[in-house]
Design an enzyme around this catalytic site. Structure first.
Site, PDB file in Angstrom:
ATOM      1  N   ASP A   2      -0.970   5.311  43.277  1.00 30.92           N
ATOM      2  CA  ASP A   2      -0.870   6.370  42.277  1.00 30.92           C
ATOM      3  C   ASP A   2       0.310   6.116  41.341  1.00 30.92           C
ATOM      4  O   ASP A   2       1.378   5.669  41.769  1.00 30.92           O
ATOM      5  CB  ASP A   2      -0.667   7.713  43.005  1.00 30.92           C
ATOM      6  N   GLU A  20      -3.068   2.424  39.677  1.00 25.49           N
ATOM      7  CA  GLU A  20      -3.428   3.356  38.607  1.00 25.49           C
ATOM      8  C   GLU A  20      -2.476   3.161  37.429  1.00 25.49           C
ATOM      9  O   GLU A  20      -1.326   3.594  37.467  1.00 25.49           O
ATOM     10  CB  GLU A  20      -3.349   4.812  39.089  1.00 25.49           C
TER      11      GLU A  20
HETATM   12  C1  AAO Z   1       1.667  19.543  38.212  1.00 25.09           C
HETATM   13  C2  AAO Z   1       1.581  20.432  36.971  1.00 25.09           C
HETATM   14  C3  AAO Z   1       2.638  19.999  35.971  1.00 25.09           C
HETATM   15  C4  AAO Z   1       4.016  20.057  36.612  1.00 25.09           C
HETATM   16  C5  AAO Z   1       4.035  19.198  37.867  1.00 25.09           C
HETATM   17  C6  AAO Z   1       5.331  19.303  38.649  1.00 25.09           C
HETATM   18  O1  AAO Z   1       0.288  20.317  36.387  1.00 25.09           O
HETATM   19  O2  AAO Z   1       2.593  20.890  34.853  1.00 25.09           O
HETATM   20  O3  AAO Z   1       4.976  19.532  35.713  1.00 25.09           O
HETATM   21  O4  AAO Z   1       2.975  19.629  38.756  1.00 25.09           O
HETATM   22  O5  AAO Z   1       5.542  20.634  39.002  1.00 25.09           O
HETATM   23  C7  AAO Z   1      -1.535  15.479  39.335  1.00 25.09           C
HETATM   24  C8  AAO Z   1      -1.915  16.441  38.206  1.00 25.09           C
HETATM   25  C9  AAO Z   1      -0.699  17.024  37.540  1.00 25.09           C
HETATM   26  C10 AAO Z   1       0.254  17.637  38.559  1.00 25.09           C
HETATM   27  C11 AAO Z   1       0.665  16.493  39.493  1.00 25.09           C
HETATM   28  C12 AAO Z   1       1.659  16.921  40.569  1.00 25.09           C
HETATM   29  O6  AAO Z   1      -2.705  15.766  37.251  1.00 25.09           O
HETATM   30  O7  AAO Z   1      -1.137  18.064  36.643  1.00 25.09           O
HETATM   31  O8  AAO Z   1       1.388  18.177  37.895  1.00 25.09           O
HETATM   32  O9  AAO Z   1      -0.533  16.031  40.179  1.00 25.09           O
HETATM   33  O10 AAO Z   1       1.172  17.958  41.332  1.00 25.09           O
HETATM   34  C13 AAO Z   1       0.164  10.324  33.466  1.00 25.09           C
HETATM   35  C14 AAO Z   1       0.424   9.231  34.484  1.00 25.09           C
HETATM   36  C15 AAO Z   1      -0.677   9.102  35.520  1.00 25.09           C
HETATM   37  C16 AAO Z   1      -1.069  10.460  36.097  1.00 25.09           C
HETATM   38  C17 AAO Z   1      -1.440  11.375  34.945  1.00 25.09           C
HETATM   39  C18 AAO Z   1      -1.828  12.769  35.427  1.00 25.09           C
HETATM   40  O11 AAO Z   1       0.629   7.989  33.841  1.00 25.09           O
HETATM   41  O12 AAO Z   1      -0.182   8.282  36.556  1.00 25.09           O
HETATM   42  O13 AAO Z   1      -0.300  11.513  34.070  1.00 25.09           O
HETATM   43  N1  AAO Z   1      -2.133  10.337  37.096  1.00 25.09           N
HETATM   44  C19 AAO Z   1      -1.799  10.321  38.554  1.00 25.09           C
HETATM   45  C20 AAO Z   1      -2.832  11.084  39.364  1.00 25.09           C
HETATM   46  C21 AAO Z   1      -2.718  12.565  39.084  1.00 25.09           C
HETATM   47  C22 AAO Z   1      -1.357  13.084  39.529  1.00 25.09           C
HETATM   48  C23 AAO Z   1      -0.259  12.109  39.349  1.00 25.09           C
HETATM   49  C24 AAO Z   1      -0.464  10.822  38.888  1.00 25.09           C
HETATM   50  C25 AAO Z   1       1.071  12.486  39.860  1.00 25.09           C
HETATM   51  O14 AAO Z   1      -4.091  10.572  39.143  1.00 25.09           O
HETATM   52  O15 AAO Z   1      -3.744  13.302  39.703  1.00 25.09           O
HETATM   53  O16 AAO Z   1      -1.032  14.276  38.769  1.00 25.09           O
HETATM   54  O17 AAO Z   1       1.115  12.020  41.214  1.00 25.09           O
HETATM   55  C26 AAO Z   1      -0.785   9.601  28.329  1.00 25.09           C
HETATM   56  C27 AAO Z   1      -0.226   8.456  29.140  1.00 25.09           C
HETATM   57  C28 AAO Z   1      -0.629   8.513  30.582  1.00 25.09           C
HETATM   58  C29 AAO Z   1      -0.344   9.887  31.159  1.00 25.09           C
HETATM   59  C30 AAO Z   1      -1.101  10.914  30.309  1.00 25.09           C
HETATM   60  C31 AAO Z   1      -0.929  12.328  30.825  1.00 25.09           C
HETATM   61  O18 AAO Z   1      -2.170   9.430  28.117  1.00 25.09           O
HETATM   62  O19 AAO Z   1      -0.708   7.245  28.612  1.00 25.09           O
HETATM   63  O20 AAO Z   1       0.108   7.549  31.303  1.00 25.09           O
HETATM   64  O21 AAO Z   1      -0.815   9.909  32.515  1.00 25.09           O
HETATM   65  O22 AAO Z   1      -0.602  10.843  28.981  1.00 25.09           O
HETATM   66  O23 AAO Z   1       0.417  12.697  30.747  1.00 25.09           O
HETATM   67  C32 AAO Z   1      -4.775   9.877  24.882  1.00 25.09           C
HETATM   68  C33 AAO Z   1      -3.960   8.597  24.988  1.00 25.09           C
HETATM   69  C34 AAO Z   1      -3.451   8.410  26.427  1.00 25.09           C
HETATM   70  C35 AAO Z   1      -2.648   9.622  26.778  1.00 25.09           C
HETATM   71  C36 AAO Z   1      -3.536  10.838  26.662  1.00 25.09           C
HETATM   72  C37 AAO Z   1      -2.864  12.139  27.027  1.00 25.09           C
HETATM   73  O24 AAO Z   1      -5.981   9.758  25.630  1.00 25.09           O
HETATM   74  O25 AAO Z   1      -4.789   7.503  24.630  1.00 25.09           O
HETATM   75  O26 AAO Z   1      -2.680   7.240  26.547  1.00 25.09           O
HETATM   76  O27 AAO Z   1      -4.018  10.963  25.339  1.00 25.09           O
HETATM   77  O28 AAO Z   1      -1.805  12.380  26.129  1.00 25.09           O
END
Ligand code: AAO
Length: 523
Positions: free
Chosen positions: A223, A259
């Site tokens: 992850d 990932e």
């Molecule tokens: C939760 C709450 C948050 C709070 C946090 C701490 O929702 O508000 O701040 O707790 O209290 C999962 C959930 C999260 C959750 C987290 C922890 O999805 O909502 O947060 O558990 O409980 C990035 C990472 C990627 C990650 C993804 C969600 O790079 O690794 O965010 N995925 C994994 C898991 C996921 C998990 C975590 C990691 C954490 O699969 O389930 O989170 O362990 C850009 C960046 C990406 C980035 C995204 C989202 O993407 O490139 O790297 O992913 O933003 O931030 C276009 C662009 C694209 C861009 C996208 C969004 O498509 O082309 O590049 O727009 O802007």
């Protein structure tokens, strides 16, 4: 015994031997699962249900493995119900979560391995819980933690083990994805960020993974790999043991997929991680969704050179999927083009195209339903956790008489079109893509060199074509409208002539506007 009788006996033994060999040959020839190729993500399933699914469904249908939700202790979050994403906030590496305890986990791994279906663990070790989580005994195993002082005694980790002194942004969070250093050294979503450059932290992570390898897991999804330096992941992998020889050949190494979201345009690139194993290809589902929806002037005929020519990573590095647990609900990346079970007609076509096409290692999503509620473009219910009772325990996955799942579980992997295409991929494994045909629009077809053939009609007009399939002559059963049962077909029959030609008709309004045939579904 007379020499005549001895001769007869020898003859009988020879016949018996030939009969046994013949039987072996027949059963080998008719086994559609000679090579297992696809992983299914049983998102949020309980271990006891996963074990049953291995035995009753995944093994007999040729699935290779399962990505399971994180098995380690996480922060219990109530808002007032429990979000699925609490499992991405580790408290310790003890094996107990809403999916089950360590005994149930061991039992699952053993039973799945025994039927040849392998377990891939979602390993969360970029971070621990949210920095704002406070303190208490609120882990799923009841362990104490203090997020503010970075104290996780059940590992144990203390403030030396985090990146707080190393991150240079004022907030301590990632503020700019164009800066590769803060992407790795600062907090993702405010989650306290472990420093994997420390040998102590590397060892604690490797101990956890080795514990799982000892139980018999076959590999890991890592992850948030984008947020860990590739060389640190490499150092952790170096500390991993080989797979358990009870089920795997000596010296087998864990299967690693990382990932990394690389849609282009950011500092961190997926190729930086190729040295450690495979990497998630997020462009795949985003682009395929765009094509099937016919957005931006895209059409299926454009898929003729699908793969690396579309700027996708090398096929042998790519983990591919139409949607994942994040982007099916607007988290992570991919945007609005992502197809999910809610767009079931196009979704089945996209997943089937993926499974028929040789590019990448395929992962199927298996979801649960939640009450989607879009406000100002975002789903305010995207946090909603799996089907569960009022005490927070996850509901079991009951199987209905028709093979579908109850209790709110979607079970896309049990949709017969998807299941049959998982088998298709196994049957055509290793065969190159041949006989591409298209109408310059959204009718396309291709073969897998003598083993299988698929044809799609995503146009608004009916398809009526005679095409070379490259298949041996015979009557084939379409595995989309039905399947071969015994020696009869419950769907459309396709007649392939001696020269390999066959006629295809697909109504543009059909519920399944595509046909797939393969040599194991020949009547
Ligand atoms: C939760 C709450 C948050 C709070 C946090 C701490 O929702 O508000 O701040 O707790 O209290 C999962 C959930 C999260 C959750 C987290 C922890 O999805 O909502 O947060 O558990 O409980 C990035 C990472 C990627 C990650 C993804 C969600 O790079 O690794 O965010 N995925 C994994 C898991 C996921 C998990 C975590 C990691 C954490 O699969 O389930 O989170 O362990 C850009 C960046 C990406 C980035 C995204 C989202 O993407 O490139 O790297 O992913 O933003 O931030 C276009 C662009 C694209 C861009 C996208 C969004 O498509 O082309 O590049 O727009 O802007």
């Amino acid at each position: 015994m007379s020499s005549h009788a001895k001769g007869n006996l020898r003859c009988l033994l020879l016949l018996l031997l030939l009969a046994v060999l013949g039987l072996c040959w027949i059963s080998y020839k008719s086994d559609p699962q000679t090579r297992r190729t696809s992983i299914v993500h049983l998102f949020e399933w309980r271990w006891t249900d996963v074990a049953l699914e291995c035995e009753r469904y995944l093994a007999p249908n040729g699935f290779a493995g399962i990505q399971i939700s994180p098995p380690n202790e996480n922060l219990v979050i109530t808002m007032p119900w429990r979000p699925w994403w609490e499992r991405y906030q580790p408290i310790s590496y003890k094996i107990c979560s809403r999916s089950g305890n360590e005994n149930e986990f061991r039992n699952m791994v053993t039973r799945c391995n025994n039927v040849g279906v392998h377990i891939y663990v979602d390993a969360v070790f970029n971070h621990m819980c949210s920095s704002g989580a406070g303190s208490g005994y609120r882990g799923t195993c009841g362990s104490y933690f203090n997020a503010g002082s970075r104290y996780f005694p059940a590992v144990p980790y203390s403030n030396f083990d985090f990146n707080d002194q190393i991150c240079k942004t004022p907030s301590g969070d990632i503020a700019n994805y164009s800066d590769p250093v803060q992407v790795r050294d600062c907090r993702l979503l405010g989650l306290v960020d472990l420093t994997q450059r420390s040998d102590y932290v590397r060892s604690k992570i490797a101990d956890y993974m080795n514990h799982l390898l000892g139980i018999g897991v076959a590999g890991f999804r890592i992850d948030a790999s984008k947020h860990i330096w590739p060389q640190d992941i490499n150092a952790i992998i170096d500390k991993l043991n080989n797979l358990n020889t009870r089920w795997f050949p000596r010296n087998s190494r864990p299967f690693i997929y990382q990932e990394v979201i690389d849609m282009g345009g950011e500092a961190v690139r997926s190729y930086e991680y190729f040295g450690n194993g495979q990497v998630t290809e997020f462009q795949y589902g985003a682009q395929l969704g765009t094509v099937l929806r016919k957005w931006n002037g895209k059409k299926m005929a454009n898929l003729k050179n699908w793969g690396e020519s579309w700027n996708l990573m090398p096929s042998d590095k790519a983990i591919v999927f139409v949607d994942n647990h994040d982007n099916q609900r607007g988290h992570g990346a991919g945007g609005s083009s992502i197809l999910t079970f809610r767009n079931h007609r196009l979704y089945r076509m996209a997943v089937s195209f993926m499974l028929a096409h040789p590019y990448g290692t395929t992962r199927i999503m298996s979801s649960y339903r939640w009450p989607r509620h879009i406000q100002n473009g975002t789903d305010i219910n995207s946090w909603v956790g799996p089907p569960s009772y009022s005490d927070g325990s996850i509901k079991h996955v009951p199987i209905n008489p028709n093979g579908t799942c109850g209790n709110g579980w979607v079970c896309e992997h049990r949709w017969h079109q998807i299941r049959n295409m998982v088998i298709f991929r196994n049957v055509v494994y290793g065969q190159p893509l041949v006989q591409w045909w298209d109408n310059y629009n959204n009718q396309v077809a291709f073969g897998r060199d003598g083993k299988g053939f698929i044809i799609f009609n995503n146009d608004d007009r009916n398809l009526f074509e005679m095409l070379p399939t490259g298949l041996p002559a015979g009557i084939y059963c379409d595995v989309i409208t039905g399947q071969k049962e015994g020696n009869h077909c419950t769907g459309i029959e396709i007649h392939v002539a001696a020269n390999g030609l066959a006629n295809f008709y697909i109504n543009s309004q059909a519920e399944n506007p595509y046909i797939a045939i393969h040599v194991e579904a020949k009547l």
